[in-house]
Design a protein around this motif. Structure first.
Motif, PDB file in Angstrom:
ATOM      1  N   PHE A   1      31.973  35.756  50.800  1.00 30.67           N
ATOM      2  CA  PHE A   1      32.761  35.445  49.616  1.00 30.67           C
ATOM      3  C   PHE A   1      34.113  36.133  49.711  1.00 30.67           C
ATOM      4  CE2 PHE A   1      28.345  35.239  48.263  1.00 30.67           C
ATOM      5  CZ  PHE A   1      28.303  34.016  47.626  1.00 30.67           C
ATOM      6  N   LYS A   2      35.135  35.480  49.212  1.00 36.18           N
ATOM      7  CA  LYS A   2      36.459  36.097  49.158  1.00 36.18           C
ATOM      8  C   LYS A   2      36.486  37.051  47.968  1.00 36.18           C
ATOM      9  CE  LYS A   2      40.084  33.483  50.146  1.00 36.18           C
ATOM     10  NZ  LYS A   2      41.038  32.379  50.030  1.00 36.18           N
ATOM     11  N   PRO A   3      37.146  38.192  48.119  1.00 37.41           N
ATOM     12  CA  PRO A   3      37.235  39.121  46.994  1.00 37.41           C
ATOM     13  C   PRO A   3      38.000  38.496  45.823  1.00 37.41           C
ATOM     14  CG  PRO A   3      37.920  40.171  49.040  1.00 37.41           C
ATOM     15  CD  PRO A   3      37.783  38.706  49.320  1.00 37.41           C
ATOM     16  N   PRO A   4      37.526  38.689  44.593  1.00 38.58           N
ATOM     17  CA  PRO A   4      38.190  38.090  43.436  1.00 38.58           C
ATOM     18  C   PRO A   4      39.353  38.908  42.889  1.00 38.58           C
ATOM     19  CG  PRO A   4      36.201  39.170  42.737  1.00 38.58           C
ATOM     20  CD  PRO A   4      36.239  39.284  44.236  1.00 38.58           C
ATOM     21  N   CYS A   5      39.467  40.173  43.277  1.00 40.70           N
ATOM     22  CA  CYS A   5      40.564  41.005  42.766  1.00 40.70           C
ATOM     23  C   CYS A   5      41.851  40.675  43.508  1.00 40.70           C
ATOM     24  CB  CYS A   5      40.228  42.487  42.915  1.00 40.70           C
ATOM     25  SG  CYS A   5      38.722  42.974  42.025  1.00 40.70           S
ATOM     26  N   SER A   6      42.968  40.692  42.804  1.00 41.98           N
ATOM     27  CA  SER A   6      44.258  40.319  43.385  1.00 41.98           C
ATOM     28  C   SER A   6      44.670  41.178  44.569  1.00 41.98           C
ATOM     29  CB  SER A   6      45.358  40.384  42.316  1.00 41.98           C
ATOM     30  OG  SER A   6      45.115  39.422  41.322  1.00 41.98           O
ATOM     31  N   ASP A   7      44.196  42.411  44.611  1.00 40.29           N
ATOM     32  CA  ASP A   7      44.554  43.295  45.720  1.00 40.29           C
ATOM     33  C   ASP A   7      43.653  43.105  46.941  1.00 40.29           C
ATOM     34  OD1 ASP A   7      42.206  44.518  44.906  1.00 40.29           O
ATOM     35  OD2 ASP A   7      43.122  46.468  44.488  1.00 40.29           O
ATOM     36  N   GLY A   8      42.790  42.075  46.916  1.00 39.45           N
ATOM     37  CA  GLY A   8      41.931  41.773  48.058  1.00 39.45           C
ATOM     38  C   GLY A   8      40.661  42.603  48.127  1.00 39.45           C
ATOM     39  N   THR A   9      40.289  43.227  47.024  1.00 32.31           N
ATOM     40  CA  THR A   9      39.069  44.022  46.988  1.00 32.31           C
ATOM     41  C   THR A   9      38.050  43.390  46.044  1.00 32.31           C
ATOM     42  OG1 THR A   9      39.846  45.420  45.180  1.00 32.31           O
ATOM     43  CG2 THR A   9      40.350  46.163  47.427  1.00 32.31           C
ATOM     44  N   PHE A  10      36.845  43.934  46.085  1.00 32.21           N
ATOM     45  CA  PHE A  10      35.798  43.508  45.161  1.00 32.21           C
ATOM     46  C   PHE A  10      35.781  44.436  43.954  1.00 32.21           C
ATOM     47  CE2 PHE A  10      34.556  41.401  48.983  1.00 32.21           C
ATOM     48  CZ  PHE A  10      34.025  40.204  48.538  1.00 32.21           C
ATOM     49  N   PRO A  11      35.291  43.947  42.809  1.00 35.34           N
ATOM     50  CA  PRO A  11      35.233  44.792  41.616  1.00 35.34           C
ATOM     51  C   PRO A  11      34.311  45.994  41.821  1.00 35.34           C
ATOM     52  CG  PRO A  11      34.574  42.530  41.107  1.00 35.34           C
ATOM     53  CD  PRO A  11      34.768  42.614  42.571  1.00 35.34           C
ATOM     54  N   VAL A  12      34.581  47.032  41.072  1.00 30.09           N
ATOM     55  CA  VAL A  12      33.722  48.210  41.031  1.00 30.09           C
ATOM     56  C   VAL A  12      32.831  48.032  39.813  1.00 30.09           C
ATOM     57  CG1 VAL A  12      33.700  50.706  40.707  1.00 30.09           C
ATOM     58  CG2 VAL A  12      35.473  49.642  42.115  1.00 30.09           C
ATOM     59  N   CYS A  13      31.532  48.221  40.018  1.00 32.66           N
ATOM     60  CA  CYS A  13      30.571  48.036  38.928  1.00 32.66           C
ATOM     61  C   CYS A  13      29.834  49.346  38.691  1.00 32.66           C
ATOM     62  CB  CYS A  13      29.594  46.921  39.261  1.00 32.66           C
ATOM     63  SG  CYS A  13      30.378  45.348  39.691  1.00 32.66           S
ATOM     64  N   ALA A  14      30.529  50.317  38.098  1.00 33.90           N
ATOM     65  CA  ALA A  14      29.957  51.640  37.852  1.00 33.90           C
ATOM     66  C   ALA A  14      28.791  51.542  36.879  1.00 33.90           C
ATOM     67  CB  ALA A  14      31.033  52.569  37.314  1.00 33.90           C
ATOM     68  N   GLY A  15      27.621  51.994  37.319  1.00 33.80           N
ATOM     69  CA  GLY A  15      26.429  51.956  36.480  1.00 33.80           C
ATOM     70  C   GLY A  15      25.946  50.551  36.188  1.00 33.80           C
ATOM     71  N   GLY A  16      26.346  49.590  36.995  1.00 32.22           N
ATOM     72  CA  GLY A  16      26.043  48.191  36.722  1.00 32.22           C
ATOM     73  C   GLY A  16      24.643  47.719  37.068  1.00 32.22           C
ATOM     74  N   CYS A  17      23.919  48.444  37.902  1.00 32.43           N
ATOM     75  CA  CYS A  17      22.564  48.031  38.304  1.00 32.43           C
ATOM     76  C   CYS A  17      21.550  48.402  37.229  1.00 32.43           C
ATOM     77  CB  CYS A  17      22.193  48.679  39.632  1.00 32.43           C
ATOM     78  SG  CYS A  17      23.236  48.141  40.994  1.00 32.43           S
ATOM     79  N   SER A  18      20.414  47.733  37.233  1.00 29.01           N
ATOM     80  CA  SER A  18      19.396  47.960  36.208  1.00 29.01           C
ATOM     81  C   SER A  18      18.889  49.398  36.206  1.00 29.01           C
ATOM     82  CB  SER A  18      18.228  46.984  36.388  1.00 29.01           C
ATOM     83  OG  SER A  18      17.621  47.156  37.645  1.00 29.01           O
ATOM     84  N   ASP A  19      18.964  50.090  37.345  1.00 29.08           N
ATOM     85  CA  ASP A  19      18.521  51.491  37.397  1.00 29.08           C
ATOM     86  C   ASP A  19      19.654  52.464  37.067  1.00 29.08           C
ATOM     87  OD1 ASP A  19      20.116  51.454  39.668  1.00 29.08           O
ATOM     88  OD2 ASP A  19      18.506  52.034  41.050  1.00 29.08           O
ATOM     89  N   GLY A  20      20.834  51.933  36.703  1.00 30.00           N
ATOM     90  CA  GLY A  20      21.963  52.768  36.341  1.00 30.00           C
ATOM     91  C   GLY A  20      22.863  53.153  37.502  1.00 30.00           C
ATOM     92  N   SER A  21      22.478  52.770  38.722  1.00 28.46           N
ATOM     93  CA  SER A  21      23.316  53.096  39.880  1.00 28.46           C
ATOM     94  C   SER A  21      24.511  52.143  39.953  1.00 28.46           C
ATOM     95  CB  SER A  21      22.504  53.034  41.174  1.00 28.46           C
ATOM     96  OG  SER A  21      22.036  51.719  41.409  1.00 28.46           O
ATOM     97  N   ASP A  22      25.489  52.525  40.754  1.00 27.63           N
ATOM     98  CA  ASP A  22      26.678  51.693  40.933  1.00 27.63           C
ATOM     99  C   ASP A  22      26.361  50.516  41.842  1.00 27.63           C
ATOM    100  OD1 ASP A  22      27.922  53.661  39.476  1.00 27.63           O
ATOM    101  OD2 ASP A  22      29.024  54.497  41.171  1.00 27.63           O
ATOM    102  N   ALA A  23      26.815  49.331  41.470  1.00 30.01           N
ATOM    103  CA  ALA A  23      26.653  48.154  42.317  1.00 30.01           C
ATOM    104  C   ALA A  23      27.761  48.149  43.361  1.00 30.01           C
ATOM    105  CB  ALA A  23      26.725  46.880  41.476  1.00 30.01           C
TER     106      ALA A  23
END
Length: 124
Positions: free
Chosen positions: A61-83
């Motif tokens: 997949f191509k990164p969706p952020c304009s700077d060519g990176t993927f989003p940061v998902c801090a605490g986004g996983c069901s166990d509270g860890s970062d995705a």
């Protein structure tokens, strides 16, 4: 964030088919769609599809952020860890349990509006 959730839903639903419909933006380096199939029926995180590209590249997949990176998902996983989102969500699921993060937890470091970018991301 809502569209990110839609992408995750489309991806998860498409994993349920033997010769599955791949998400629109899952592409080879040359822009073509990869050839994907599941080793056993019902693709899922524990039984991911095998995908290959005629040009020899690894699909992603191509990164969706304009700077060519993927989003940061801090605490986004069901166990509270970062995705950890990467170009290869099939072979490298973003969460330790093989799941996907809560969309509202994902943000681009450069401030890109994910709602608009993920609409483009879903269109292919």
């Amino acid at each position: 964030a809502i569209l990110f959730f839609c992408f995750i839903t489309v991806f998860a639903v498409s994993m349920g088919q033997r010769r599955r419909r791949i998400p629109p933006n899952y592409r080879c380096s040359d822009g073509t769609k990869p050839d994907c199939s599941c080793p056993k029926p019902r693709c899922n995180a524990k039984n991911p599809p095998d995908c290959s590209c005629d040009d020899g590249s690894t699909p992603g997949f191509k990164p969706p952020c304009s700077d060519g990176t993927f989003p940061v998902c801090a605490g986004g996983c069901s166990d509270g860890s970062d995705a950890v989102l990467t170009a290869d969500l099939i072979d490298n699921p973003p969460c330790p349990d093989g799941g996907f993060p809560r969309p509202r937890k994902c943000k681009c470091a450069d401030g890109t509006n994910l709602r608009r970018k993920y609409l483009d991301f879903l269109k292919g």
